[in-house]
Scaffold this motif. Sequence first.
Motif, PDB file in Angstrom:
ATOM      1  N   MET A 119      26.471  25.018  31.741  1.00  0.00           N
ATOM      2  CA  MET A 119      27.099  23.616  31.502  1.00  0.00           C
ATOM      3  C   MET A 119      27.184  23.573  29.865  1.00  0.00           C
ATOM      4  SD  MET A 119      26.081  19.684  32.750  1.00  0.00           S
ATOM      5  CE  MET A 119      24.856  19.867  31.753  1.00  0.00           C
ATOM      6  N   LEU A 120      26.080  23.780  29.481  1.00  0.00           N
ATOM      7  CA  LEU A 120      26.364  23.625  28.093  1.00  0.00           C
ATOM      8  C   LEU A 120      27.262  24.626  27.282  1.00  0.00           C
ATOM      9  CD1 LEU A 120      25.259  22.725  25.327  1.00  0.00           C
ATOM     10  CD2 LEU A 120      23.496  24.400  25.190  1.00  0.00           C
ATOM     11  N   GLU A 121      27.556  25.929  27.792  1.00  0.00           N
ATOM     12  CA  GLU A 121      28.321  26.732  27.430  1.00  0.00           C
ATOM     13  C   GLU A 121      30.018  26.151  27.469  1.00  0.00           C
ATOM     14  OE1 GLU A 121      29.932  31.364  27.662  1.00  0.00           O
ATOM     15  OE2 GLU A 121      28.504  30.483  29.203  1.00  0.00           O
ATOM     16  N   ILE A 122      30.249  25.507  28.847  1.00  0.00           N
ATOM     17  CA  ILE A 122      31.473  25.233  29.120  1.00  0.00           C
ATOM     18  C   ILE A 122      31.851  24.063  28.221  1.00  0.00           C
ATOM     19  CG2 ILE A 122      31.047  23.768  30.888  1.00  0.00           C
ATOM     20  CD1 ILE A 122      33.942  25.762  30.652  1.00  0.00           C
ATOM     21  N   LEU A 123      30.881  23.047  27.821  1.00  0.00           N
ATOM     22  CA  LEU A 123      31.078  21.658  27.308  1.00  0.00           C
ATOM     23  C   LEU A 123      30.991  22.028  25.658  1.00  0.00           C
ATOM     24  CD1 LEU A 123      28.772  19.192  29.322  1.00  0.00           C
ATOM     25  CD2 LEU A 123      31.465  19.740  29.431  1.00  0.00           C
ATOM     26  N   ALA A 124      30.360  23.007  24.992  1.00  0.00           N
ATOM     27  CA  ALA A 124      30.226  22.993  23.535  1.00  0.00           C
ATOM     28  C   ALA A 124      30.813  24.398  23.361  1.00  0.00           C
ATOM     29  CB  ALA A 124      28.847  23.037  23.239  1.00  0.00           C
ATOM     30  N   THR A 125      30.294  25.678  23.615  1.00  0.00           N
ATOM     31  CA  THR A 125      30.620  26.856  23.255  1.00  0.00           C
ATOM     32  C   THR A 125      32.027  27.066  23.530  1.00  0.00           C
ATOM     33  OG1 THR A 125      28.158  27.675  23.737  1.00  0.00           O
ATOM     34  CG2 THR A 125      30.091  29.418  23.285  1.00  0.00           C
ATOM     35  N   VAL A 126      32.522  26.747  24.750  1.00  0.00           N
ATOM     36  CA  VAL A 126      34.048  27.252  24.996  1.00  0.00           C
ATOM     37  C   VAL A 126      34.906  26.463  24.099  1.00  0.00           C
ATOM     38  CG1 VAL A 126      35.614  27.026  26.654  1.00  0.00           C
ATOM     39  CG2 VAL A 126      33.724  28.012  27.388  1.00  0.00           C
ATOM     40  N   PRO A 127      34.667  25.250  23.809  1.00  0.00           N
ATOM     41  CA  PRO A 127      35.746  24.273  22.915  1.00  0.00           C
ATOM     42  C   PRO A 127      35.621  25.102  21.433  1.00  0.00           C
ATOM     43  CG  PRO A 127      33.981  22.911  23.773  1.00  0.00           C
ATOM     44  CD  PRO A 127      34.160  24.110  24.772  1.00  0.00           C
ATOM     45  N   LEU A 128      34.227  25.452  21.038  1.00  0.00           N
ATOM     46  CA  LEU A 128      34.034  25.939  19.679  1.00  0.00           C
ATOM     47  C   LEU A 128      35.083  27.290  19.696  1.00  0.00           C
ATOM     48  CD1 LEU A 128      32.702  26.429  17.179  1.00  0.00           C
ATOM     49  CD2 LEU A 128      30.779  27.580  18.701  1.00  0.00           C
ATOM     50  N   ARG A 129      34.896  28.115  20.495  1.00  0.00           N
ATOM     51  CA  ARG A 129      35.753  29.413  20.582  1.00  0.00           C
ATOM     52  C   ARG A 129      37.137  29.278  20.569  1.00  0.00           C
ATOM     53  NH1 ARG A 129      32.576  34.073  20.941  1.00  0.00           N
ATOM     54  NH2 ARG A 129      34.310  35.294  21.237  1.00  0.00           N
ATOM     55  N   LEU A 130      37.512  28.522  21.539  1.00  0.00           N
ATOM     56  CA  LEU A 130      38.995  28.066  21.520  1.00  0.00           C
ATOM     57  C   LEU A 130      39.501  27.535  20.230  1.00  0.00           C
ATOM     58  CD1 LEU A 130      39.450  27.241  25.401  1.00  0.00           C
ATOM     59  CD2 LEU A 130      39.222  29.459  24.275  1.00  0.00           C
ATOM     60  N   SER A 131      38.870  26.485  19.761  1.00  0.00           N
ATOM     61  CA  SER A 131      39.433  25.843  18.578  1.00  0.00           C
ATOM     62  C   SER A 131      39.253  26.913  17.435  1.00  0.00           C
ATOM     63  CB  SER A 131      38.298  24.720  18.232  1.00  0.00           C
ATOM     64  OG  SER A 131      38.240  23.603  19.115  1.00  0.00           O
TER      65      SER A 131
END
Length: 272
Positions: A119-131
């Motif tokens: 859940m932490l990955e989808i909410l924080a890491t994913v938008p970080l990487r895509l941005s």
Amino acid sequence: MTIQPSRSSASTARGTALVTGATSGLGAEFAHQLASGGYNIVLVARDLARLEAVAADLRSRYGVTAEVLKADLTNVDERAIVEQRLHSADAPISYLVNNAGYGLAQEFESNSIDDEERMLEILATVPLRLSHAVLGGMLSRGSGTVLTVASIAAGAPLGLYSAAKTWPLSFSRWANAQYRHRGLTFTAVAPGFVRTEFHARLGIERADMAPKWMWLDASFVVRSALRSAARGRAVSVPSVRYKLIWALMKVTQPLIMVFVARASRAASANGS
């Protein structure tokens, strides 16, 4: 997979928007409103059948190009495909909507650490990487918008979901200040309770979560967010009622945290 438009073309569009979590709720609404505003759309989600249905609807209604990317964004290999699409110079992305996300129904101690980490990955890491993936191209073109869905819950101590949703708020405030003079804007939208499938997926009835007056329509939340992004605002809190709640939470958060800490100590003492 790409669904070709029945009228108009990429050359006449305002640009191309990539939306994650695009098959339902806020994601689908973002896709529809951006398409109605003249953007071609790249849809990202895990369910191919639903992706294709949304893409066909966008083409039929708005005459835009609707490209489908089936991907679980917590899967490294599948996420890499989305990142590669964001890097594309031949078909650049001018608008990124980081919407994908979910919550967990149980309390922190009842969930596995793997579930909490995902859940932490989808909410924080994913938008970080895509941005980060889309940033280089936007900077080279001198324009672009990144909009990330946060939550009003970020203003209260409500577990890992709340903590993770503080990330897009902090990041968007910084990035908007950092890159706005170069033609890019970053916006975090912090809605409250929205009428989507989110709570149903957790097995929670809306009536058990909040009174009727606290629920917002997805169409209103998205319109408000897109308007804030167009005006270059770093944070969008839809509706006057939630702006007031947001302001109140800022004032009362220290008191809430003291109360939670004291209640926790009392529970521990009684259990020992």
